[in-house]
Design a protein around this motif. Structure first.
Motif, PDB file in Angstrom:
ATOM      1  N   THR A 101       6.059  -5.946 -12.689  1.00  0.00           N
ATOM      2  CA  THR A 101       5.353  -4.770 -13.204  1.00  0.00           C
ATOM      3  C   THR A 101       6.209  -4.030 -14.226  1.00  0.00           C
ATOM      4  N   HIS A 102       7.512  -3.921 -13.958  1.00  0.00           N
ATOM      5  CA  HIS A 102       8.423  -3.272 -14.907  1.00  0.00           C
ATOM      6  C   HIS A 102       8.418  -4.012 -16.243  1.00  0.00           C
ATOM      7  N   TYR A 103       8.456  -5.342 -16.193  1.00  0.00           N
ATOM      8  CA  TYR A 103       8.412  -6.121 -17.426  1.00  0.00           C
ATOM      9  C   TYR A 103       7.098  -5.892 -18.172  1.00  0.00           C
ATOM     10  N   GLN A 104       5.990  -5.902 -17.453  1.00  0.00           N
ATOM     11  CA  GLN A 104       4.694  -5.719 -18.100  1.00  0.00           C
ATOM     12  C   GLN A 104       4.590  -4.346 -18.767  1.00  0.00           C
ATOM     13  N   ASN A 105       5.215  -3.355 -18.197  1.00  0.00           N
ATOM     14  CA  ASN A 105       5.169  -2.000 -18.751  1.00  0.00           C
ATOM     15  C   ASN A 105       6.216  -1.762 -19.839  1.00  0.00           C
ATOM     16  N   ALA A 146       0.136 -15.632 -18.622  1.00  0.00           N
ATOM     17  CA  ALA A 146      -1.055 -16.056 -19.350  1.00  0.00           C
ATOM     18  C   ALA A 146      -1.186 -15.358 -20.699  1.00  0.00           C
ATOM     19  N   TYR A 147      -0.462 -14.260 -20.875  1.00  0.00           N
ATOM     20  CA  TYR A 147      -0.634 -13.446 -22.086  1.00  0.00           C
ATOM     21  C   TYR A 147       0.625 -13.280 -22.918  1.00  0.00           C
ATOM     22  N   GLN A 148       1.776 -13.591 -22.353  1.00  0.00           N
ATOM     23  CA  GLN A 148       3.037 -13.457 -23.078  1.00  0.00           C
ATOM     24  C   GLN A 148       3.855 -14.726 -22.866  1.00  0.00           C
TER      25      GLN A 148
END
Length: 85
Positions: free
Chosen positions: A19-23, A61-63
């Motif tokens: 979650t930290h990476y996604q944010n 799937a997105y990065q």
């Protein structure tokens, strides 16, 4: 920004890290081994790989993710080794 990750596994802390990476608005993730710790489970637990894949899919799937294998990805099977000799 590129994030380096290792030893993610499948725990509550794993979810926090992902979650930290996604944010973070990162552009790519370099994963330097020890993905899902499948080697700790008997009978070549492919279900464990499946759950780890579904867990990371929300980002992968997105990065771009770049993986390298670690020592916990080695699935040693004596029958396979004996078959090769």
């Amino acid at each position: 920004m590129v994030l380096f990750v290792w030893d993610l596994g499948q725990t509550f802390d794993s979810n926090t890290t992902l979650t930290h990476y996604q944010n973070s608005n990162g552009m790519a993730l370099l994963y330097v081994g020890d993905l899902s710790y499948v080697d700790d489970f008997s009978y070549h637990d492919n279900v464990r790989w499946d759950t780890w894949g579904r867990f990371t899919e929300r980002s992968a799937a997105y990065q771009p993710w770049i993986w390298t294998a670690g020592n916990h990805e080695i699935d040693f099977d004596l029958q396979i080794v004996n078959f090769c000799h």
